[in-house]
Design an enzyme around this catalytic site. Structure first.
Site, mmCIF file in Angstrom:
data_model
loop_
_atom_site.group_PDB
_atom_site.id
_atom_site.type_symbol
_atom_site.label_atom_id
_atom_site.label_comp_id
_atom_site.label_asym_id
_atom_site.label_seq_id
_atom_site.Cartn_x
_atom_site.Cartn_y
_atom_site.Cartn_z
ATOM 1 N N SER A 1 -52.053 -49.250 -1.721
ATOM 2 C CA SER A 1 -51.973 -50.031 -2.961
ATOM 3 C C SER A 1 -50.614 -49.862 -3.617
ATOM 4 O O SER A 1 -50.078 -50.809 -4.195
ATOM 5 C CB SER A 1 -53.090 -49.631 -3.923
ATOM 6 O OG SER A 1 -53.045 -48.258 -4.231
ATOM 7 N N GLU A 2 -50.022 -48.648 -3.548
ATOM 8 C CA GLU A 2 -48.661 -48.434 -4.034
ATOM 9 C C GLU A 2 -47.931 -47.391 -3.204
ATOM 10 O O GLU A 2 -48.552 -46.472 -2.638
ATOM 11 C CB GLU A 2 -48.646 -47.987 -5.504
ATOM 12 C CG GLU A 2 -48.767 -49.116 -6.507
ATOM 13 C CD GLU A 2 -50.151 -49.220 -7.097
ATOM 14 O OE1 GLU A 2 -50.474 -50.302 -7.640
ATOM 15 O OE2 GLU A 2 -50.902 -48.247 -7.019
ATOM 16 N N THR A 3 -46.630 -47.553 -3.140
ATOM 17 C CA THR A 3 -45.718 -46.582 -2.535
ATOM 18 C C THR A 3 -44.627 -46.272 -3.555
ATOM 19 O O THR A 3 -44.095 -47.183 -4.196
ATOM 20 C CB THR A 3 -45.088 -47.130 -1.244
ATOM 21 O OG1 THR A 3 -46.117 -47.361 -0.275
ATOM 22 C CG2 THR A 3 -44.067 -46.162 -0.669
ATOM 23 N N HIS B 1 -51.478 -44.229 -11.040
ATOM 24 C CA HIS B 1 -51.639 -43.230 -9.974
ATOM 25 C C HIS B 1 -50.315 -42.918 -9.271
ATOM 26 O O HIS B 1 -50.090 -41.771 -8.878
ATOM 27 C CB HIS B 1 -52.780 -43.638 -9.026
ATOM 28 C CG HIS B 1 -52.421 -44.284 -7.739
ATOM 29 N ND1 HIS B 1 -52.153 -45.622 -7.623
ATOM 30 C CD2 HIS B 1 -52.318 -43.774 -6.484
ATOM 31 C CE1 HIS B 1 -51.898 -45.910 -6.354
ATOM 32 N NE2 HIS B 1 -51.987 -44.807 -5.640
#
Length: 301
Positions: A46-48, A77
């Site tokens: 979902s995110e990096t 997060h």
């Protein structure tokens, strides 16, 4: 072959293989925006997060946050995970986490974080860099319900009604009667896109919540959808939820604490802590926190 170190954390949890997974590229110096976007697409989480040297030497690092298809100005997060990753990278050989205060430079601005050691996993919380503001969302409850696979009468509880807020990333806060209705949600992304506006270039995503909870000690149960994809833990959505809490629940002056559970329906249970400071009936500050635990590391060539 020389490469860049990366870490994988599960965030907003103290148990491996739960919570929201995050990739952290430790040394991203020399990568341009296009390269970061391609790497984020390769991880397909979902995110990096990409760690860069800070522009202000009093700060710990500059971080850039990417979804597989776009960059974000701020996200919860990734902030928690990056803060804990940096604290653990700085720790001496006798400790696993260097507790303390650090400031991360995100696209939204400086974000102050506090990191502490935990029994099972480190904990980090951050001050909201921007308090939530209402955004225009004119969709009627019947349309919102249809886009979420619900009946219109299943929307709302107590005095809570549909609203929309942004603390950097916009969300429609959609209250539902209880756990049964929350579990019933099925996202129709085409229908949602036909009614959801864009704010600062980002589509308003639905954040479904109810007062009923699975876990004792939690205040709200939540689900968040980005298109047809469900997110197991969404700090930026909790930041938006503070607007709904202030509007509908009107917390008394002083500090208030809430725990939000998320990700249960998808088998990735998460817990997010929200603290709100209120003075004179107005929110003056808010903080979001949670645990994170490292589950993997490697080299990106």
């Amino acid at each position: 072959m020389q490469g860049r170190k990366y870490l994988i954390y599960d965030v907003f949890t103290d148990t491996v293989l739960t919570g929201n997974p995050l990739a952290v590229v430790v040394d991203a110096g020399g990568l341009d925006t296009a390269a970061m976007q391609r790497v984020a697409r390769e991880f397909n989480l979902s995110e990096t997060v990409f760690i860069l040297p800070p522009e202000n030497q009093l700060h710990r690092a500059k971080v850039r946050i990417f979804k597989p298809a776009s960059e974000l100005p701020f996200a919860g997060h990734p902030t928690v995970g990056a803060a804990i990753a940096l604290a653990q990278q700085s720790a001496g050989p006798k400790t696993t986490t260097q507790a303390g205060i650090l400031v991360l430079e995100e696209n939204i601005g400086p974000v102050r974080c506090a990191v502490s050691s935990g029994r099972k996993a480190a904990f980090a919380e951050f001050d909201l860099p921007r308090l939530p503001r209402p955004v225009t969302f004119r969709a009627v409850p019947e349309a919102v319900a249809a886009a979420l696979g619900l009946d219109a009468h299943e929307i709302g509880f107590e005095n809570h009604r549909i609203g929309a807020w942004s603390a950097g990333v916009p969300y429609a806060t959609v209250p539902v009667h209880g756990l049964k209705e929350a579990a019933k949600v099925r996202m129709n992304s085409d229908l949602w896109l036909s009614l959801a506006p864009k704010v600062d270039g980002m589509v308003v995503s639905p954040y479904v919540y109810c007062r009923d909870t699975v876990n004792h000690g939690c205040t709200f149960h939540a689900r968040m959808f980005n298109g047809i994809i469900e997110d197991p833990a969404t700090g930026s959505a909790v930041a938006a939820l503070t607007g709904a809490i202030m509007h509908f629940d009107q917390p008394v002056d002083g500090p208030s604490q809430f725990w939000i559970e998320q990700g249960i329906e998808m088998g990735r249970p998460s817990r997010i802590r929200l603290e709100i400071d209120v003075a004179g009936g107005t929110m003056t500050a808010a903080r979001i926190g949670g645990h994170a635990i490292k589950i993997a590391e490697g080299t990106l060539f």
